[in-house]
Scaffold this motif. Structure first.
Motif, PDB file in Angstrom:
ATOM      1  N   VAL A  33      25.363  -6.040  -1.813  1.00 21.29           N
ATOM      2  CA  VAL A  33      26.809  -6.021  -2.033  1.00 21.29           C
ATOM      3  C   VAL A  33      27.083  -5.253  -3.329  1.00 21.29           C
ATOM      4  O   VAL A  33      26.475  -5.546  -4.358  1.00 21.29           O
ATOM      5  N   VAL A  34      27.968  -4.283  -3.268  1.00 24.74           N
ATOM      6  CA  VAL A  34      28.332  -3.530  -4.461  1.00 24.74           C
ATOM      7  C   VAL A  34      29.321  -4.361  -5.268  1.00 24.74           C
ATOM      8  O   VAL A  34      30.490  -4.499  -4.900  1.00 24.74           O
ATOM      9  N   ALA A  35      28.838  -4.922  -6.374  1.00 23.54           N
ATOM     10  CA  ALA A  35      29.682  -5.766  -7.218  1.00 23.54           C
ATOM     11  C   ALA A  35      30.672  -4.943  -8.025  1.00 23.54           C
ATOM     12  O   ALA A  35      31.705  -5.455  -8.464  1.00 23.54           O
ATOM     13  N   GLY A  36      30.344  -3.671  -8.231  1.00 21.34           N
ATOM     14  CA  GLY A  36      31.229  -2.805  -8.994  1.00 21.34           C
ATOM     15  C   GLY A  36      30.600  -1.455  -9.248  1.00 21.34           C
ATOM     16  O   GLY A  36      29.410  -1.245  -9.004  1.00 21.34           O
ATOM     17  N   VAL A  37      31.423  -0.539  -9.728  1.00 22.85           N
ATOM     18  CA  VAL A  37      30.993   0.822 -10.064  1.00 22.85           C
ATOM     19  C   VAL A  37      31.428   1.099 -11.494  1.00 22.85           C
ATOM     20  O   VAL A  37      32.592   0.871 -11.849  1.00 22.85           O
ATOM     21  N   ALA A  38      30.502   1.595 -12.316  1.00 25.02           N
ATOM     22  CA  ALA A  38      30.810   1.876 -13.715  1.00 25.02           C
ATOM     23  C   ALA A  38      30.339   3.275 -14.079  1.00 25.02           C
ATOM     24  O   ALA A  38      29.226   3.673 -13.740  1.00 25.02           O
ATOM     25  N   ALA A  39      31.189   4.022 -14.782  1.00 21.59           N
ATOM     26  CA  ALA A  39      30.867   5.364 -15.257  1.00 21.59           C
ATOM     27  C   ALA A  39      31.771   5.686 -16.432  1.00 21.59           C
ATOM     28  O   ALA A  39      32.860   5.129 -16.552  1.00 21.59           O
ATOM     29  N   ILE A  40      31.322   6.587 -17.295  1.00 25.38           N
ATOM     30  CA  ILE A  40      32.149   6.978 -18.429  1.00 25.38           C
ATOM     31  C   ILE A  40      33.493   7.497 -17.946  1.00 25.38           C
ATOM     32  O   ILE A  40      34.538   7.163 -18.489  1.00 25.38           O
ATOM     33  N   CYS A  41      33.474   8.305 -16.901  1.00 26.98           N
ATOM     34  CA  CYS A  41      34.707   8.850 -16.335  1.00 26.98           C
ATOM     35  C   CYS A  41      34.617   8.854 -14.823  1.00 26.98           C
ATOM     36  O   CYS A  41      33.575   9.203 -14.258  1.00 26.98           O
ATOM     37  N   ILE A  42      35.683   8.444 -14.177  1.00 32.40           N
ATOM     38  CA  ILE A  42      35.826   8.596 -12.726  1.00 32.40           C
ATOM     39  C   ILE A  42      37.008   9.526 -12.526  1.00 32.40           C
ATOM     40  O   ILE A  42      38.165   9.147 -12.756  1.00 32.40           O
ATOM     41  N   GLU A  43      36.723  10.749 -12.131  1.00 33.44           N
ATOM     42  CA  GLU A  43      37.791  11.745 -12.037  1.00 33.44           C
ATOM     43  C   GLU A  43      38.724  11.460 -10.856  1.00 33.44           C
ATOM     44  O   GLU A  43      38.352  10.808  -9.880  1.00 33.44           O
TER      45      GLU A  43
ATOM     46  N   SER B  63      39.588  12.776  -8.244  1.00 28.64           N
ATOM     47  CA  SER B  63      39.285  13.612  -7.078  1.00 28.64           C
ATOM     48  C   SER B  63      39.434  12.753  -5.819  1.00 28.64           C
ATOM     49  O   SER B  63      39.635  11.534  -5.899  1.00 28.64           O
ATOM     50  N   GLU B  64      39.328  13.378  -4.669  1.00 30.19           N
ATOM     51  CA  GLU B  64      39.425  12.616  -3.416  1.00 30.19           C
ATOM     52  C   GLU B  64      38.349  11.534  -3.369  1.00 30.19           C
ATOM     53  O   GLU B  64      38.621  10.384  -3.020  1.00 30.19           O
ATOM     54  N   GLY B  65      37.107  11.917  -3.737  1.00 26.13           N
ATOM     55  CA  GLY B  65      36.030  10.945  -3.726  1.00 26.13           C
ATOM     56  C   GLY B  65      36.192   9.883  -4.798  1.00 26.13           C
ATOM     57  O   GLY B  65      35.887   8.704  -4.571  1.00 26.13           O
ATOM     58  N   GLY B  66      36.662  10.286  -5.975  1.00 26.98           N
ATOM     59  CA  GLY B  66      36.889   9.322  -7.033  1.00 26.98           C
ATOM     60  C   GLY B  66      37.948   8.300  -6.667  1.00 26.98           C
ATOM     61  O   GLY B  66      37.810   7.102  -6.947  1.00 26.98           O
ATOM     62  N   ARG B  67      39.023   8.773  -6.036  1.00 22.65           N
ATOM     63  CA  ARG B  67      40.077   7.851  -5.612  1.00 22.65           C
ATOM     64  C   ARG B  67      39.572   6.900  -4.546  1.00 22.65           C
ATOM     65  O   ARG B  67      39.912   5.709  -4.550  1.00 22.65           O
ATOM     66  N   TRP B  68      38.755   7.398  -3.620  1.00 20.52           N
ATOM     67  CA  TRP B  68      38.221   6.536  -2.551  1.00 20.52           C
ATOM     68  C   TRP B  68      37.393   5.408  -3.146  1.00 20.52           C
ATOM     69  O   TRP B  68      37.513   4.248  -2.735  1.00 20.52           O
ATOM     70  N   ILE B  69      36.563   5.720  -4.114  1.00 19.77           N
ATOM     71  CA  ILE B  69      35.731   4.697  -4.747  1.00 19.77           C
ATOM     72  C   ILE B  69      36.590   3.653  -5.440  1.00 19.77           C
ATOM     73  O   ILE B  69      36.354   2.441  -5.315  1.00 19.77           O
ATOM     74  N   GLN B  70      37.618   4.093  -6.163  1.00 27.91           N
ATOM     75  CA  GLN B  70      38.462   3.139  -6.875  1.00 27.91           C
ATOM     76  C   GLN B  70      39.308   2.298  -5.925  1.00 27.91           C
ATOM     77  O   GLN B  70      39.672   1.163  -6.268  1.00 27.91           O
TER      78      GLN B  70
ATOM     79  N   HIS C 180      38.246   1.198  -3.009  1.00 29.51           N
ATOM     80  CA  HIS C 180      37.394   0.290  -2.236  1.00 29.51           C
ATOM     81  C   HIS C 180      36.507  -0.608  -3.081  1.00 29.51           C
ATOM     82  O   HIS C 180      35.960  -1.595  -2.548  1.00 29.51           O
ATOM     83  N   TYR C 181      36.348  -0.307  -4.371  1.00 27.69           N
ATOM     84  CA  TYR C 181      35.434  -1.086  -5.201  1.00 27.69           C
ATOM     85  C   TYR C 181      36.033  -1.316  -6.579  1.00 27.69           C
ATOM     86  O   TYR C 181      36.831  -0.505  -7.072  1.00 27.69           O
TER      87      TYR C 181
END
Length: 283
Positions: A239-249, A251-258, A260-261
């Motif tokens: 189970v993906v408890a979360g996603v962490a990165a200095i920056c999430i741009e 972008s289409e992929g960045g928005r999808w991640i935010q 859903h997670y």
């Protein structure tokens, strides 16, 4: 070697400064640590000037009239590769008030041209307080959340991921580029931020069904790399408890991640548009 001089030069002594409009106004080279822009923003890159004719240089800029104040401006790009050096980092300087993201000014620009990433965030890892505060900001949204393991993505995600795992006192799982692990693995093809087709892999003996995993990478640009890591974890029953990165741009992929997670990142909202446009700077 002497530092490049700003042009036209300021007549006031270096290091003197006055605050105005939420932005530090400095005279001369401004070699002493200060803040810009806004309260408590560290002027960690001050002490060198861009050379005239380079509009996108990640050093302190002196654009003053001959007898007026100079506005420090931190910008970056891939132009003007000659006569350009990153100023030495003052590892001892820590701002009195550490706002979220203060350490972003420690990052370094691309000075080698278009075949490289536009920015090198790893420079901030050299600063002890910068690294600590960066990891703390990434973990803050997950306080109280059940996390069983931290997984970092090859390769720069290993640094932040391992640091986060140590703070949480959890294990660390390396999600590798394919071809490096000598054990049984699960693979996932993906397209990285540069458009290249790649394959990543993860060992199959570390993730059991229901294991809650925090995924960490240095940067999410197009989202292809992070999404492949998500698929690997979920294909193994984790189970993906979360996603962490200095920056999430943004972008289409960045928005999808935010969408859903649950996500954590270090870039303040006021600076996010600049990072989305790959402009490392602010006025």
């Amino acid at each position: 070697m002497p530092q490049p001089r700003c042009s036209p030069p300021c007549n006031r002594p270096a290091g003197t400064a006055e605050r105005g409009g939420g932005t530090l106004l400095a005279h001369g080279q401004g070699s002493r640590p200060g803040t810009s822009p806004g309260p408590s923003w560290p002027r960690v890159l001050a002490g060198a000037q861009r050379h005239r004719g380079c509009p996108r240089s990640a050093v302190a800029v002196c654009d003053a009239p001959r007898d007026g104040p100079a506005r420090l401006n931190l910008t970056a790009g891939t132009q003007c590769l000659q006569r350009r050096r990153s100023p030495r980092m003052d590892l001892r300087h820590v701002p009195a008030t550490r706002e979220k993201g203060w350490y972003l000014a420690l990052m370094a620009p691309n000075v080698k041209g278009p075949n490289y990433a536009w920015l090198d965030p790893s420079r901030l890892y050299c600063h002890p307080q910068g690294l600590q505060d960066c990891v703390a900001d990434l973990l803050q949204p997950f306080q109280g959340d059940p996390i069983d393991m931290v997984a970092g993505i090859d390769a720069m995600g290993f640094i932040l991921g391992a640091a986060a795992a140590a703070i949480l006192r959890k294990g660390f799982l390396a999600i590798r580029k394919a071809g490096h692990l000598c054990v049984q693995t699960l693979t996932q093809p993906y397209t990285d931020y540069s458009g290249r087709e790649k394959v990543m892999e993860v060992r199959t003996d570390a993730i059991s069904p229901g294991l809650r995993i925090l995924l960490v990478d240095q940067w999410v640009e197009t989202g292809g790399t992070m999404r492949a890591a998500i698929q690997l974890v979920e294909r193994l029953g984790g189970v993906v408890a979360g996603v962490a990165a200095i920056c999430i741009e943004d972008s289409e992929g960045g928005r999808w991640i935010q969408e859903h997670y649950k996500c954590a990142y270090c870039v303040p909202p006021r600076l996010q548009p600049r990072f989305d446009r790959h402009q490392f700077g602010w006025d």
